[in-house]
Scaffold this active site. Structure first.
Site, PDB file in Angstrom:
ATOM      1  N   CYS A 119      -6.260  12.398  12.579  1.00 15.63           N
ATOM      2  CA  CYS A 119      -6.179  12.721  11.151  1.00 15.63           C
ATOM      3  C   CYS A 119      -4.921  13.501  10.788  1.00 15.63           C
ATOM      4  CB  CYS A 119      -7.435  13.448  10.673  1.00 15.63           C
ATOM      5  SG  CYS A 119      -7.758  15.039  11.461  1.00 15.63           S
ATOM      6  N   HIS A 127     -10.592  19.006  10.100  1.00 13.53           N
ATOM      7  CA  HIS A 127     -10.032  17.769   9.557  1.00 13.53           C
ATOM      8  C   HIS A 127      -8.840  18.062   8.653  1.00 13.53           C
ATOM      9  CE1 HIS A 127     -10.260  13.502   8.601  1.00 13.53           C
ATOM     10  NE2 HIS A 127     -10.189  13.785   7.314  1.00 13.53           N
ATOM     11  N   ASP A 164     -10.635   9.833  13.056  1.00  9.95           N
ATOM     12  CA  ASP A 164     -10.691   9.185  14.364  1.00  9.95           C
ATOM     13  C   ASP A 164      -9.946   9.980  15.433  1.00  9.95           C
ATOM     14  OD1 ASP A 164      -8.131   8.822  13.470  1.00  9.95           O
ATOM     15  OD2 ASP A 164      -8.024   6.680  13.923  1.00  9.95           O
TER      16      ASP A 164
END
Length: 226
Positions: free
Chosen positions: A98, A204, A95
């Site tokens: 991370c 990520h 979102d």
């Protein structure tokens, strides 16, 4: 990859213990940590992976997000490395928070404390400006204002600030082709703990554990990768 900003006013429920209220003040977190012996455990993964060579860490802002083909290859490379070294990821919500969620999981055994972690990192960046502003290719006040916002992606500078703020060695297993492992050390103190993260480069962060040690948690949102 698409990550949307989260609403800062939305309350979160601790998935570690549903009896904890959504309170993120320092005293509450300190109390929880004082009772949590697991938060004092450091270096267990480091002992297992002491043969890994790290490269000097250079704080920097985020680079260009790879295209789909490169990102797929990077993810495969990271997955192979984690398998090789007996590591497993706790999947963190994508979102925009991370990095902070992964750090919160390593620090507090709950990703839900990501707002507290972001607050502490921004405070570190603000109070020790001279240590960090040379790495920021924009007006520093604009960088701080941006980084305060929930959903704003963390970068390698926020990782350095996290290491400095929390007195931690941050161990980053990456998907970079030529760099498997990066150690981020606090600048002015000896580390008192180790935080282990995986980094799917420019895409990520997840929280790392030894195989079989990943805690079971119920995700509040469907993970963006799946």
């Amino acid at each position: 990859m698409t990550e949307s900003n989260s609403n800062a006013s939305v309350s979160s429920t601790s998935s570690l213990n549903s009896s904890f209220p959504d309170i993120e003040d320092d005293q509450t977190i300190a109390s929880i940590l004082a009772e949590d012996e697991s938060s004092q455990v450091a270096g267990t993964l480091g002992k297992r992976l002491s043969h890994l060579d790290s490269i000097p860490h250079t704080p920097r802002v985020n680079g260009e997000i790879p295209d789909v083909n490169d990102a797929t290859l990077d993810h495969e490379r990271l997955s192979e490395r984690l398998t090789t070294y007996g590591l497993e990821e706790l999947q963190i919500e994508g979102d925009g928070n991370c990095q902070f969620r992964a750090l919160a999981d390593q620090l507090f055994r709950s990703p839900d404390y990501h707002k507290h972690v972001r607050k502490k990192i921004v405070k570190q960046l603000k109070h020790f400006r001279k240590s960090y502003e040379g790495y920021v290719p924009m007006k520093y006040r604009s960088y701080l204002k941006k980084m305060k916002k929930p959903g704003e992606w963390g970068d390698h500078l926020t990782l350095q600030a996290a290491a400095d703020q929390f007195g931690a060695k941050i161990c980053l297993v990456t998907s970079f082709r030529d760099t498997c492992y990066i150690e981020i050390m606090p600048k002015d103190k000896s580390p008192t703990r180790e935080l282990w993260l995986s980094f799917w480069s420019e895409v990520h962060y997840n929280s790392l554990y030894a195989n079989g040690d990943v805690p079971t948690r119920v995700a509040r949102k469907k993970h963006w990768l799946f």
